[in-house]
Design a protein around this motif. Structure first.
Motif, PDB file in Angstrom:
ATOM      1  N   ASP A   1      37.131  36.470  43.701  1.00  0.00           N
ATOM      2  CA  ASP A   1      36.793  37.891  43.740  1.00  0.00           C
ATOM      3  C   ASP A   1      38.043  38.764  43.839  1.00  0.00           C
ATOM      4  O   ASP A   1      38.125  39.800  43.188  1.00  0.00           O
ATOM      5  N   GLU A   2      39.015  38.338  44.654  1.00  0.00           N
ATOM      6  CA  GLU A   2      40.236  39.131  44.844  1.00  0.00           C
ATOM      7  C   GLU A   2      41.422  38.199  45.009  1.00  0.00           C
ATOM      8  O   GLU A   2      41.293  37.110  45.590  1.00  0.00           O
ATOM      9  N   CYS A   3      42.556  38.668  44.510  1.00  0.00           N
ATOM     10  CA  CYS A   3      43.828  37.969  44.716  1.00  0.00           C
ATOM     11  C   CYS A   3      44.672  38.799  45.668  1.00  0.00           C
ATOM     12  O   CYS A   3      45.034  39.940  45.355  1.00  0.00           O
ATOM     13  N   PHE A   4      44.986  38.243  46.828  1.00  0.00           N
ATOM     14  CA  PHE A   4      45.793  38.936  47.831  1.00  0.00           C
ATOM     15  C   PHE A   4      47.265  38.536  47.695  1.00  0.00           C
ATOM     16  O   PHE A   4      47.624  37.629  46.947  1.00  0.00           O
ATOM     17  N   HIS A   5      48.084  39.235  48.488  1.00  0.00           N
ATOM     18  CA  HIS A   5      49.503  38.887  48.538  1.00  0.00           C
ATOM     19  C   HIS A   5      49.710  37.523  49.174  1.00  0.00           C
ATOM     20  O   HIS A   5      50.639  36.785  48.806  1.00  0.00           O
ATOM     21  N   ASP A   6      48.827  37.176  50.127  1.00  0.00           N
ATOM     22  CA  ASP A   6      48.988  35.911  50.849  1.00  0.00           C
ATOM     23  C   ASP A   6      47.755  35.020  50.765  1.00  0.00           C
ATOM     24  O   ASP A   6      47.582  34.139  51.598  1.00  0.00           O
ATOM     25  N   GLY A   7      46.884  35.247  49.780  1.00  0.00           N
ATOM     26  CA  GLY A   7      45.705  34.393  49.699  1.00  0.00           C
ATOM     27  C   GLY A   7      44.692  34.897  48.675  1.00  0.00           C
ATOM     28  O   GLY A   7      45.013  35.690  47.778  1.00  0.00           O
ATOM     29  N   PHE A   8      43.425  34.460  48.893  1.00  0.00           N
ATOM     30  CA  PHE A   8      42.369  34.751  47.929  1.00  0.00           C
ATOM     31  C   PHE A   8      41.061  34.988  48.662  1.00  0.00           C
ATOM     32  O   PHE A   8      40.853  34.502  49.783  1.00  0.00           O
TER      33      PHE A   8
ATOM     34  N   ASP B   1      50.013  33.162  34.777  1.00  0.00           N
ATOM     35  CA  ASP B   1      50.292  33.782  36.067  1.00  0.00           C
ATOM     36  C   ASP B   1      49.002  33.828  36.876  1.00  0.00           C
ATOM     37  O   ASP B   1      47.900  33.654  36.343  1.00  0.00           O
ATOM     38  N   THR B   2      49.101  34.066  38.175  1.00  0.00           N
ATOM     39  CA  THR B   2      47.948  33.888  39.066  1.00  0.00           C
ATOM     40  C   THR B   2      46.804  34.829  38.726  1.00  0.00           C
ATOM     41  O   THR B   2      45.629  34.422  38.745  1.00  0.00           O
ATOM     42  N   ARG B   3      47.073  36.081  38.410  1.00  0.00           N
ATOM     43  CA  ARG B   3      45.982  37.026  38.104  1.00  0.00           C
ATOM     44  C   ARG B   3      45.196  36.579  36.875  1.00  0.00           C
ATOM     45  O   ARG B   3      43.965  36.526  36.893  1.00  0.00           O
ATOM     46  N   ASN B   4      45.896  36.257  35.800  1.00  0.00           N
ATOM     47  CA  ASN B   4      45.213  35.818  34.590  1.00  0.00           C
ATOM     48  C   ASN B   4      44.581  34.441  34.767  1.00  0.00           C
ATOM     49  O   ASN B   4      43.533  34.154  34.169  1.00  0.00           O
ATOM     50  N   ALA B   5      45.180  33.598  35.570  1.00  0.00           N
ATOM     51  CA  ALA B   5      44.599  32.277  35.817  1.00  0.00           C
ATOM     52  C   ALA B   5      43.278  32.413  36.575  1.00  0.00           C
ATOM     53  O   ALA B   5      42.310  31.693  36.280  1.00  0.00           O
ATOM     54  N   ALA B   6      43.198  33.330  37.544  1.00  0.00           N
ATOM     55  CA  ALA B   6      41.946  33.539  38.272  1.00  0.00           C
ATOM     56  C   ALA B   6      40.857  34.071  37.350  1.00  0.00           C
ATOM     57  O   ALA B   6      39.695  33.651  37.423  1.00  0.00           O
ATOM     58  N   SER B   7      41.209  35.006  36.478  1.00  0.00           N
ATOM     59  CA  SER B   7      40.240  35.539  35.526  1.00  0.00           C
ATOM     60  C   SER B   7      39.764  34.475  34.550  1.00  0.00           C
ATOM     61  O   SER B   7      38.574  34.388  34.227  1.00  0.00           O
ATOM     62  N   GLN B   8      40.679  33.658  34.079  1.00  0.00           N
ATOM     63  CA  GLN B   8      40.316  32.591  33.146  1.00  0.00           C
ATOM     64  C   GLN B   8      39.414  31.562  33.816  1.00  0.00           C
ATOM     65  O   GLN B   8      38.465  31.049  33.206  1.00  0.00           O
TER      66      GLN B   8
ATOM     67  N   LEU C   1      36.956  34.442  47.848  1.00  0.00           N
ATOM     68  CA  LEU C   1      36.060  33.772  46.920  1.00  0.00           C
ATOM     69  C   LEU C   1      34.708  34.461  46.874  1.00  0.00           C
ATOM     70  O   LEU C   1      34.364  35.265  47.755  1.00  0.00           O
ATOM     71  N   ASN C   2      33.941  34.132  45.865  1.00  0.00           N
ATOM     72  CA  ASN C   2      32.615  34.730  45.694  1.00  0.00           C
ATOM     73  C   ASN C   2      31.658  34.332  46.807  1.00  0.00           C
ATOM     74  O   ASN C   2      30.698  35.050  47.107  1.00  0.00           O
ATOM     75  N   SER C   3      31.886  33.204  47.442  1.00  0.00           N
ATOM     76  CA  SER C   3      31.039  32.744  48.543  1.00  0.00           C
ATOM     77  C   SER C   3      31.299  33.493  49.837  1.00  0.00           C
ATOM     78  O   SER C   3      30.572  33.306  50.814  1.00  0.00           O
ATOM     79  N   GLY C   4      32.326  34.343  49.870  1.00  0.00           N
ATOM     80  CA  GLY C   4      32.689  35.064  51.092  1.00  0.00           C
ATOM     81  C   GLY C   4      33.825  34.427  51.856  1.00  0.00           C
ATOM     82  O   GLY C   4      34.341  35.013  52.821  1.00  0.00           O
ATOM     83  N   VAL C   5      34.239  33.227  51.461  1.00  0.00           N
ATOM     84  CA  VAL C   5      35.338  32.530  52.120  1.00  0.00           C
ATOM     85  C   VAL C   5      36.660  33.168  51.694  1.00  0.00           C
ATOM     86  O   VAL C   5      36.855  33.507  50.521  1.00  0.00           O
ATOM     87  N   GLN C   6      37.571  33.315  52.643  1.00  0.00           N
ATOM     88  CA  GLN C   6      38.906  33.835  52.359  1.00  0.00           C
ATOM     89  C   GLN C   6      39.947  32.783  52.729  1.00  0.00           C
ATOM     90  O   GLN C   6      39.883  32.190  53.804  1.00  0.00           O
ATOM     91  N   VAL C   7      40.866  32.583  51.833  1.00  0.00           N
ATOM     92  CA  VAL C   7      41.990  31.663  52.054  1.00  0.00           C
ATOM     93  C   VAL C   7      43.228  32.529  52.202  1.00  0.00           C
ATOM     94  O   VAL C   7      43.684  33.151  51.237  1.00  0.00           O
TER      95      VAL C   7
END
Length: 257
Positions: free
Chosen positions: A113-120, A226-233, A122-128
């Motif tokens: 769902d989102e790419c942070f500076h220090d993590g991610f 790169d990470t943004r495009n990899a997440a979208s893909q 997810l759609n399930s609500g989990v944040q890494v």
């Protein structure tokens, strides 16, 4: 009383009366007949006249057809398509909702769902978070830190201990992680994913031939972004093909060598 009549004058009067009668025509009689049928009506007009010789002449006007229903020519007929459906006169309004082939497909819980500076997130609500990367395999999410040497022990970096770090970029500027400890788990998965999407941080870097050869030896193709495009893909392909066919290994946006 005796009235004298001039014979010459009497003769002139008779001549004038005869000439006047010869050039005076009676008013013609006009009769109109209509057909009894309701279909296109026919109107016939007959004029009856009498000339000065008492000869009767009939004048019949040509029949003329009157209609109230429009006549459709062959050129105005609506054209049909190859499947015998009528072709509309104006282009139809485009419904983009019907063009979304994945509109009814559920989004995987491991979608980014989102790419942070220090993590991610997810759609399930989990944040890494905490600077860790994320490994998405088989519908499961795991923290991923490929720069940590496995011999230092699990959790050593989180406890504030000095941990030896591995460089992820070689002298040629290639992303190089050929170690078996980082990719060996892919060989133990079943079913194995067909594609691994690798997000190498905020900017794109080429993958070293040794790392690509190690992943391909397991029967897995690899795509580097790169990470943004990899997440979208990953979101797109995991929704379309399923999480068992597509895996992802992503570094956070704030990662630096």
């Amino acid at each position: 009383m005796t009235i004298s009549i001039n014979p010459m004058r009497s003769t002139i009067l008779r001549y004038v009366v005869q000439r006047t009668t010869a050039f005076t025509l009676p008013t013609p009689r006009v009769s109109i007949s209509r057909p009894t049928s309701i279909s296109p009506s026919l109107l016939t007009i007959t004029a009856i006249t009498t000339n000065h010789n008492n000869a009767t002449t009939l004048f019949t006007a040509s029949s003329r057809r009157f209609t109230t229903s429009p006549q459709v020519s062959k050129q105005q007929k609506q054209q049909l398509a190859h499947n015998n459906e009528p072709i509309p006169d104006t282009p139809p309004t485009t419904d983009f909702g019907e063009m979304d082939m994945l509109g009814q497909t559920p989004i995987p819980s491991t979608a980014i769902d989102e790419c942070f500076h220090d993590g991610f997130a997810l759609n399930s609500g989990v944040q890494v978070t905490g600077g860790s990367g994320v490994l998405l395999v088989g519908g499961e999410a795991f923290e991923w830190r490929p720069w940590v040497v496995a011999a230092a022990g699990a959790g050593a970096e989180g406890m504030g201990k000095a941990v030896p770090r591995r460089k992820l970029v070689n002298e040629k500027g290639q992303w190089d992680v050929p170690g078996e400890e980082q990719w060996g788990f892919l060989g133990r998965l079943w079913p194995r994913p067909d594609l691994l999407i690798l997000g190498v941080g905020p900017s794109l870097r080429p993958l070293s031939p040794a790392t690509r050869a190690l992943i391909n030896s397991m029967g897995i193709r690899v795509e580097v972004l790169d990470t943004r495009n990899a997440a979208s893909q990953y979101n797109l392909l995991a929704t379309e093909r399923g999480v068992d066919q597509v895996a992802a290994a992503l570094l956070p946006l704030g990662w630096r060598e």
